[in-house]
Design a protein around this motif. Structure first.
Motif, PDB file in Angstrom:
ATOM      1  N   THR A  92      -1.479   0.448  -4.691  1.00 50.16           N
ATOM      2  CA  THR A  92      -1.329   0.017  -6.071  1.00 50.16           C
ATOM      3  C   THR A  92      -0.110   0.712  -6.665  1.00 50.16           C
ATOM      4  O   THR A  92       0.450   1.629  -6.079  1.00 50.16           O
ATOM      5  N   ALA A  93       0.300   0.285  -7.819  1.00 51.14           N
ATOM      6  CA  ALA A  93       1.503   0.831  -8.437  1.00 51.14           C
ATOM      7  C   ALA A  93       1.416   2.341  -8.645  1.00 51.14           C
ATOM      8  O   ALA A  93       2.429   3.032  -8.631  1.00 51.14           O
ATOM      9  N   SER A  94       0.206   2.873  -8.776  1.00 43.58           N
ATOM     10  CA  SER A  94       0.060   4.300  -9.055  1.00 43.58           C
ATOM     11  C   SER A  94       0.048   5.170  -7.805  1.00 43.58           C
ATOM     12  O   SER A  94       0.064   6.383  -7.911  1.00 43.58           O
ATOM     13  N   ASN A  95       0.014   4.583  -6.603  1.00 44.47           N
ATOM     14  CA  ASN A  95      -0.058   5.449  -5.427  1.00 44.47           C
ATOM     15  C   ASN A  95       0.767   4.955  -4.236  1.00 44.47           C
ATOM     16  O   ASN A  95       0.282   4.877  -3.129  1.00 44.47           O
ATOM     17  N   GLY A  96       1.998   4.651  -4.467  1.00 43.70           N
ATOM     18  CA  GLY A  96       2.912   4.378  -3.359  1.00 43.70           C
ATOM     19  C   GLY A  96       2.882   2.972  -2.828  1.00 43.70           C
ATOM     20  O   GLY A  96       2.865   2.756  -1.624  1.00 43.70           O
ATOM     21  N   SER A  97       2.910   1.971  -3.697  1.00 44.82           N
ATOM     22  CA  SER A  97       2.724   0.590  -3.255  1.00 44.82           C
ATOM     23  C   SER A  97       3.759   0.138  -2.237  1.00 44.82           C
ATOM     24  O   SER A  97       3.433  -0.571  -1.291  1.00 44.82           O
ATOM     25  N   THR A  98       5.001   0.517  -2.383  1.00 41.81           N
ATOM     26  CA  THR A  98       6.029   0.061  -1.453  1.00 41.81           C
ATOM     27  C   THR A  98       5.779   0.604  -0.052  1.00 41.81           C
ATOM     28  O   THR A  98       5.827  -0.139   0.930  1.00 41.81           O
ATOM     29  N   ALA A  99       5.490   1.890   0.073  1.00 41.11           N
ATOM     30  CA  ALA A  99       5.240   2.486   1.395  1.00 41.11           C
ATOM     31  C   ALA A  99       4.006   1.869   2.046  1.00 41.11           C
ATOM     32  O   ALA A  99       4.031   1.532   3.237  1.00 41.11           O
ATOM     33  N   ILE A 100       2.939   1.699   1.300  1.00 45.17           N
ATOM     34  CA  ILE A 100       1.707   1.118   1.853  1.00 45.17           C
ATOM     35  C   ILE A 100       1.949  -0.329   2.251  1.00 45.17           C
ATOM     36  O   ILE A 100       1.541  -0.770   3.334  1.00 45.17           O
ATOM     37  N   ARG A 101       2.620  -1.076   1.405  1.00 43.88           N
ATOM     38  CA  ARG A 101       2.913  -2.484   1.728  1.00 43.88           C
ATOM     39  C   ARG A 101       3.734  -2.575   3.001  1.00 43.88           C
ATOM     40  O   ARG A 101       3.483  -3.428   3.853  1.00 43.88           O
ATOM     41  N   ASN A 102       4.713  -1.692   3.173  1.00 42.54           N
ATOM     42  CA  ASN A 102       5.530  -1.695   4.388  1.00 42.54           C
ATOM     43  C   ASN A 102       4.692  -1.403   5.628  1.00 42.54           C
ATOM     44  O   ASN A 102       4.891  -2.005   6.677  1.00 42.54           O
ATOM     45  N   ILE A 103       3.734  -0.488   5.519  1.00 43.82           N
ATOM     46  CA  ILE A 103       2.837  -0.195   6.655  1.00 43.82           C
ATOM     47  C   ILE A 103       1.989  -1.409   6.978  1.00 43.82           C
ATOM     48  O   ILE A 103       1.815  -1.772   8.143  1.00 43.82           O
ATOM     49  N   SER A 126     -10.003  -1.350  11.971  1.00 39.43           N
ATOM     50  CA  SER A 126      -8.979  -2.388  12.084  1.00 39.43           C
ATOM     51  C   SER A 126      -7.610  -1.756  12.298  1.00 39.43           C
ATOM     52  O   SER A 126      -7.364  -0.595  11.947  1.00 39.43           O
ATOM     53  N   THR A 127      -6.698  -2.530  12.863  1.00 39.96           N
ATOM     54  CA  THR A 127      -5.327  -2.062  13.088  1.00 39.96           C
ATOM     55  C   THR A 127      -4.695  -1.606  11.782  1.00 39.96           C
ATOM     56  O   THR A 127      -4.018  -0.580  11.731  1.00 39.96           O
ATOM     57  N   GLU A 128      -4.928  -2.377  10.716  1.00 43.14           N
ATOM     58  CA  GLU A 128      -4.336  -2.050   9.418  1.00 43.14           C
ATOM     59  C   GLU A 128      -4.871  -0.725   8.870  1.00 43.14           C
ATOM     60  O   GLU A 128      -4.125   0.102   8.376  1.00 43.14           O
ATOM     61  N   ALA A 129      -6.190  -0.533   8.954  1.00 44.08           N
ATOM     62  CA  ALA A 129      -6.784   0.716   8.453  1.00 44.08           C
ATOM     63  C   ALA A 129      -6.313   1.905   9.284  1.00 44.08           C
ATOM     64  O   ALA A 129      -6.017   2.975   8.741  1.00 44.08           O
ATOM     65  N   ILE A 130      -6.237   1.732  10.587  1.00 43.57           N
ATOM     66  CA  ILE A 130      -5.744   2.820  11.449  1.00 43.57           C
ATOM     67  C   ILE A 130      -4.300   3.142  11.097  1.00 43.57           C
ATOM     68  O   ILE A 130      -3.904   4.316  11.063  1.00 43.57           O
ATOM     69  N   ALA A 131      -3.487   2.122  10.787  1.00 41.13           N
ATOM     70  CA  ALA A 131      -2.107   2.369  10.359  1.00 41.13           C
ATOM     71  C   ALA A 131      -2.067   3.174   9.059  1.00 41.13           C
ATOM     72  O   ALA A 131      -1.112   3.906   8.804  1.00 41.13           O
ATOM     73  N   ILE A 183       2.679  -4.591   6.347  1.00 40.11           N
ATOM     74  CA  ILE A 183       3.541  -5.629   6.931  1.00 40.11           C
ATOM     75  C   ILE A 183       3.835  -5.305   8.388  1.00 40.11           C
ATOM     76  O   ILE A 183       3.769  -6.175   9.250  1.00 40.11           O
ATOM     77  N   ALA A 184       4.118  -4.035   8.688  1.00 45.41           N
ATOM     78  CA  ALA A 184       4.382  -3.633  10.074  1.00 45.41           C
ATOM     79  C   ALA A 184       3.162  -3.856  10.958  1.00 45.41           C
ATOM     80  O   ALA A 184       3.298  -4.041  12.173  1.00 45.41           O
ATOM     81  N   SER A 185       1.963  -3.845  10.357  1.00 46.41           N
ATOM     82  CA  SER A 185       0.732  -4.086  11.111  1.00 46.41           C
ATOM     83  C   SER A 185       0.356  -5.566  11.150  1.00 46.41           C
ATOM     84  O   SER A 185      -0.708  -5.929  11.630  1.00 46.41           O
ATOM     85  N   GLY A 186       1.214  -6.407  10.591  1.00 46.55           N
ATOM     86  CA  GLY A 186       0.972  -7.847  10.630  1.00 46.55           C
ATOM     87  C   GLY A 186       0.217  -8.399   9.441  1.00 46.55           C
ATOM     88  O   GLY A 186      -0.159  -9.560   9.425  1.00 46.55           O
TER      89      GLY A 186
END
Length: 129
Positions: free
Chosen positions: A71-82, A18-23, A84-87
């Motif tokens: 998750t909160a223990s492994n970079g939630s903000t960065a992952i969430r931003n990726i 998926s686009t999200e997993a590739i991101a 969101i950028a993937s839709g």
């Protein structure tokens, strides 16, 4: 929980292509490959029956479920931003199942059976790379 504060996470399992997993740095899946070697020796004399089995199973490119990313223990903000950028706006944590590990299992199993009494021993060894 972060400290004493409850945190809500909405997670999604993604297809690896998926686009999200590739991101999130997913790679196309490859077939798992395995190789098995087996040897067995048996001996019988009267009521005595002995068996010795040895085997090795090697599996490469095993497909395993990855840890949830975001998750909160492994970079939630960065992952969430990726995401969101993937839709993907409905989740803030995701996982996929990549070809991640190689495994090897070796064992020697011995058994002795005499007049109905049986003794079985196993000596397994497992390793993951």
């Amino acid at each position: 929980m972060i400290g004493d504060t409850p945190v809500s996470t909405i997670a999604k399992s993604l297809p690896v292509n998926s686009t999200e997993a590739i991101a999130l740095n997913s790679q196309p899946l490859e077939p798992e490959k395995s190789l098995k070697h087996i040897a067995e020796i048996t001996y019988e004399a009267g009521a005595l029956h002995l068996t010795l089995d040895a085997y090795q199973i090697r599996a490469d490119d095993r497909i395993v479920k990855a840890e949830f990313l975001g998750t909160a223990s492994n970079g939630s903000t960065a992952i969430r931003n990726i995401l969101i950028a993937s839709g993907v706006t409905s989740v803030n944590s995701a996982q996929f199942s990549p070809n991640a590990i190689d495994t090897r299992t070796r064992s020697i199993d011995a058994s002795r059976n005499t007049r109905g009494a049986q003794l079985v021993s196993a000596f397994p060894q497992h390793s993951v790379r």
